[in-house]
Design an enzyme around this catalytic site. Structure first.
Site, PDB file in Angstrom:
ATOM      1  CB  SER A 146      -0.888   0.024   1.241  1.00  0.00           C
ATOM      2  OG  SER A 146      -1.618  -1.154   1.337  1.00  0.00           O
TER       3      SER A 146
ATOM      4  CD  GLU B 155      -2.670  -9.477   2.940  1.00  0.00           C
ATOM      5  OE1 GLU B 155      -2.625  -9.189   1.735  1.00  0.00           O
ATOM      6  OE2 GLU B 155      -2.354  -8.693   3.835  1.00  0.00           O
TER       7      GLU B 155
HETATM    8  C1  LIG Z   1      -4.242  -3.006  10.410  1.00  0.00           C
HETATM    9  C2  LIG Z   1      -3.799  -2.836   8.975  1.00  0.00           C
HETATM   10  C3  LIG Z   1      -2.636  -3.461   8.556  1.00  0.00           C
HETATM   11  C4  LIG Z   1      -2.190  -3.287   7.243  1.00  0.00           C
HETATM   12  N1  LIG Z   1      -1.013  -3.891   6.877  1.00  0.00           N
HETATM   13  C5  LIG Z   1      -0.532  -3.680   5.631  1.00  0.00           C
HETATM   14  C6  LIG Z   1       0.753  -4.204   5.257  1.00  0.00           C
HETATM   15  O1  LIG Z   1       1.432  -4.865   6.055  1.00  0.00           O
HETATM   16  N2  LIG Z   1       1.218  -3.926   4.027  1.00  0.00           N
HETATM   17  C7  LIG Z   1       0.501  -3.200   3.109  1.00  0.00           C
HETATM   18  O2  LIG Z   1       0.980  -3.025   1.998  1.00  0.00           O
HETATM   19  N3  LIG Z   1      -0.714  -2.687   3.428  1.00  0.00           N
HETATM   20  C8  LIG Z   1      -1.238  -2.902   4.670  1.00  0.00           C
HETATM   21  N4  LIG Z   1      -2.463  -2.360   5.019  1.00  0.00           N
HETATM   22  C9  LIG Z   1      -3.157  -1.507   4.085  1.00  0.00           C
HETATM   23  C10 LIG Z   1      -4.404  -2.101   3.467  1.00  0.00           C
HETATM   24  O3  LIG Z   1      -4.085  -3.124   2.559  1.00  0.00           O
HETATM   25  C11 LIG Z   1      -5.169  -0.950   2.818  1.00  0.00           C
HETATM   26  O4  LIG Z   1      -5.590  -0.083   3.861  1.00  0.00           O
HETATM   27  C12 LIG Z   1      -6.377  -1.432   2.023  1.00  0.00           C
HETATM   28  O5  LIG Z   1      -5.966  -2.132   0.899  1.00  0.00           O
HETATM   29  C13 LIG Z   1      -7.291  -0.257   1.611  1.00  0.00           C
HETATM   30  O6  LIG Z   1      -6.559   0.717   0.943  1.00  0.00           O
HETATM   31  P1  LIG Z   1      -6.639   2.259   1.403  1.00  0.00           P
HETATM   32  O7  LIG Z   1      -6.379   2.307   2.877  1.00  0.00           O
HETATM   33  O8  LIG Z   1      -5.748   3.028   0.510  1.00  0.00           O
HETATM   34  O9  LIG Z   1      -8.158   2.692   1.197  1.00  0.00           O
HETATM   35  P2  LIG Z   1      -8.832   3.128  -0.187  1.00  0.00           P
HETATM   36  O10 LIG Z   1      -8.438   2.171  -1.243  1.00  0.00           O
HETATM   37  O11 LIG Z   1      -8.541   4.572  -0.400  1.00  0.00           O
HETATM   38  O12 LIG Z   1     -10.357   2.919   0.138  1.00  0.00           O
HETATM   39  C14 LIG Z   1     -11.127   3.875   0.888  1.00  0.00           C
HETATM   40  C15 LIG Z   1     -12.564   3.380   0.924  1.00  0.00           C
HETATM   41  O13 LIG Z   1     -13.111   3.334  -0.415  1.00  0.00           O
HETATM   42  C16 LIG Z   1     -13.587   2.030  -0.717  1.00  0.00           C
HETATM   43  N5  LIG Z   1     -13.299   1.714  -2.111  1.00  0.00           N
HETATM   44  C17 LIG Z   1     -12.110   1.881  -2.750  1.00  0.00           C
HETATM   45  N6  LIG Z   1     -12.204   1.445  -4.024  1.00  0.00           N
HETATM   46  C18 LIG Z   1     -13.474   0.977  -4.175  1.00  0.00           C
HETATM   47  C19 LIG Z   1     -14.167   0.387  -5.266  1.00  0.00           C
HETATM   48  N7  LIG Z   1     -13.572   0.188  -6.436  1.00  0.00           N
HETATM   49  N8  LIG Z   1     -15.453   0.014  -5.082  1.00  0.00           N
HETATM   50  C20 LIG Z   1     -16.072   0.195  -3.871  1.00  0.00           C
HETATM   51  N9  LIG Z   1     -15.457   0.759  -2.799  1.00  0.00           N
HETATM   52  C21 LIG Z   1     -14.171   1.143  -2.953  1.00  0.00           C
HETATM   53  C22 LIG Z   1     -12.812   1.110   0.212  1.00  0.00           C
HETATM   54  O14 LIG Z   1     -13.499  -0.118   0.426  1.00  0.00           O
HETATM   55  C23 LIG Z   1     -12.702   1.948   1.472  1.00  0.00           C
HETATM   56  O15 LIG Z   1     -13.868   1.852   2.231  1.00  0.00           O
HETATM   57  C24 LIG Z   1      -2.940  -2.519   6.341  1.00  0.00           C
HETATM   58  C25 LIG Z   1      -4.132  -1.909   6.755  1.00  0.00           C
HETATM   59  C26 LIG Z   1      -4.560  -2.045   8.059  1.00  0.00           C
HETATM   60  C27 LIG Z   1      -5.831  -1.380   8.478  1.00  0.00           C
END
Ligand SMILES: Cc1cc2nc3c(=O)[nH]c(=O)nc-3n(C[C@H](O)[C@H](O)[C@H](O)COP(=O)(O)OP(=O)(O)OC[C@H]3O[C@@H](n4cnc5c(N)ncnc54)[C@H](O)[C@@H]3O)c2cc1C
Length: 398
Positions: A120, A235
């Protein structure tokens, strides 16, 4: 089953009631010792081939082992092992060269290398292929520039696997590569982030001219997306057996709490407890379906997404129920915090209001990491139900 139960009998104290009953100091020491014991027995990565330090068991046998461990309330490894074994190791087994397998996998087992996951970025989470962290070859080294975020356990890791853009001109999914990079170098900075529960489980990782050897790539340059997807399926699908067991233990603990404070006589609370029980049972059968697919050698597909949505949504609901049961006590929580800031509190943990309130906060994260619930539902709609594909963001912006 008999072999694993004998191992647990021989290696745990007679009065063992789960790792959650230990104090914070005892907990850390126990995990170190326990990990060593698992390595000796070939139980740390039971399904890996013996030549790489694994146990040589089938994936079904490994699931049985994980299930027995969850029932006994002992971990299946140390803090970075889920990432190092389930995610990184299993991906290297599929995509790595023989030389990479022989080098990296035994080092995961021995604990010489502890891994974290750099997928991410601030502007690339759900839409992972939009990532902008980039790398280019300079002689016999990759040079990496950019930022990763939400990197779990980066503060205790010494290596990161990361998806980076190595060809800016290729279509966005084709210009990515899967690189491996040591964290302990001047070009890498790791900054922990505090979660709303107060714990520091994940970090931001900054790369400024960070360097890694040209051979530290899994798959070919440009193949990163395919390699990365293999990892995501692990995962979302791992813990298919353990998760329903730990959720059942958690629910038993919640029913105990309800009895203690008399909430078990409230018909609406009873209804919600019954609904939680039903969900955990459904999860158990879903988990068995996933294990069945794995034991047939199938790649995890939509099963993994169904399981991910169900367990993470269940956990949000059951922890909301815990707060309803606690009532005003949830506003002034007391007692011990959970020993682990992820998923449920550990089996055997005290039934404190602080434990439940913290797990309630942590459960919010479950529907976000490893792919959000919305993204899983999109996958299910498109790949399982055959619904029309979601319009691409680029098309919308035109
Ligand atoms: C506790 C925790 C541990 C993590 N550990 C890791 C890690 O070790 N390595 C790593 O790389 N990442 C990690 N992550 C990150 C995680 O993979 C991302 O937070 C996740 O993929 C969502 O991406 P974002 O936070 O950018 O949210 P966004 O992608 O910006 O999404 C924001 C909101 O919009 C919604 N949304 C986005 N696109 C769509 C769509 N096409 N259709 C409908 N709804 C949509 C999402 O569901 C969400 O509700 C971790 C996250 C958490 C909370």
């Amino acid at each position: 089953v008999a072999e694993v139960r004998a191992f647990l009998r021989d290696n745990l104290p007679a009065d063992w009631s789960g790792i959650g009953a230990l104090s914070a100091q005892e907990y850390a020491a126990f995990i170190e010792e326990w990990r060593t014991c698992l390595v000796r027995q070939g139980y740390l990565a039971p399904a890996w081939p013996v030549e790489y330090g694994g146990g040589g068991y089938t994936s079904l046998e490994a699931s049985v082992l994980a299930g027995e461990f969850a029932r006994a309330g002992v971990p299946i490894g140390g803090p970075n092992d889920e990432i190092g074994i389930d995610l990184f190791g299993n991906t290297v087994l599929k995509w790595g060269t023989e030389q990479q397998r022989a080098y990296y996998l035994p080092r995961v087992i021995s604990g010489a290398d502890r891994w974290c996951q750099g997928y991410s970025e601030p502007d690339a989470g759900s839409d992972l292929a939009a990532l902008t962290c980039r790398a280019h070859l300079d002689g016999d080294e990759w040079v990496i520039d950019g930022q990763k975020i939400w990197t779990s356990r980066a503060m205790t890791a010494d290596w990161i696997f990361l998806l980076v853009r190595t060809d800016a001109d290729a279509p966005k999914h084709r210009g990515l590569s899967f690189l491996l990079c040591p964290l302990d170098q001047p070009g890498v900075e790791v900054w922990p982030i505090q979660m709303m529960s107060g714990a520091r489980e994940f970090c931001q990782v900054f790369f400024t001219g960070a360097r890694t050897a040209a051979g530290n790539i899994i798959g070919a340059p440009g193949q990163g997306w395919s390699v990365g997807l293999t990892l995501l399926a692990h995962e979302r699908g791992s813990s298919a057996i353990t998760m329903p067991i730990i959720f059942r233990t958690e629910l038993d603990r919640l029913m105990q709490l309800a009895r203690e404070c008399g909430a078990n006589r409230d018909p609406l609370i009873r209804q919600r407890l019954a609904a939680s029980y039903t969900r955990v049972e459904a999860l158990r059968f879903l988990g068995l379906r996933t294990v069945d697919a794995l034991s047939r050698g199938d790649e995890l597909g939509v099963e993994a997404s169904i399981f991910k949505v169900c367990w993470s949504e269940h956990h949000k609901e059951v922890t909301e129920l815990a707060l309803s049961i606690l009532g005003p006590r949830a506003l002034t929580p007391t007692g011990r915090k959970p020993l682990s800031a992820i998923r449920t509190d550990e089996p055997g943990a005290p039934n404190s209001s602080m434990s439940w309130v913290d797990v309630f906060f942590n459960a919010r994260a479950g529907t976000i990491y490893a792919g959000t619930s919305e993204i899983q539902r999109n996958i299910l709609g498109e790949r399982m139900l055959g619904l029309p594909r979601e319009p691409a963001a680029e098309a919308n912006s035109k």
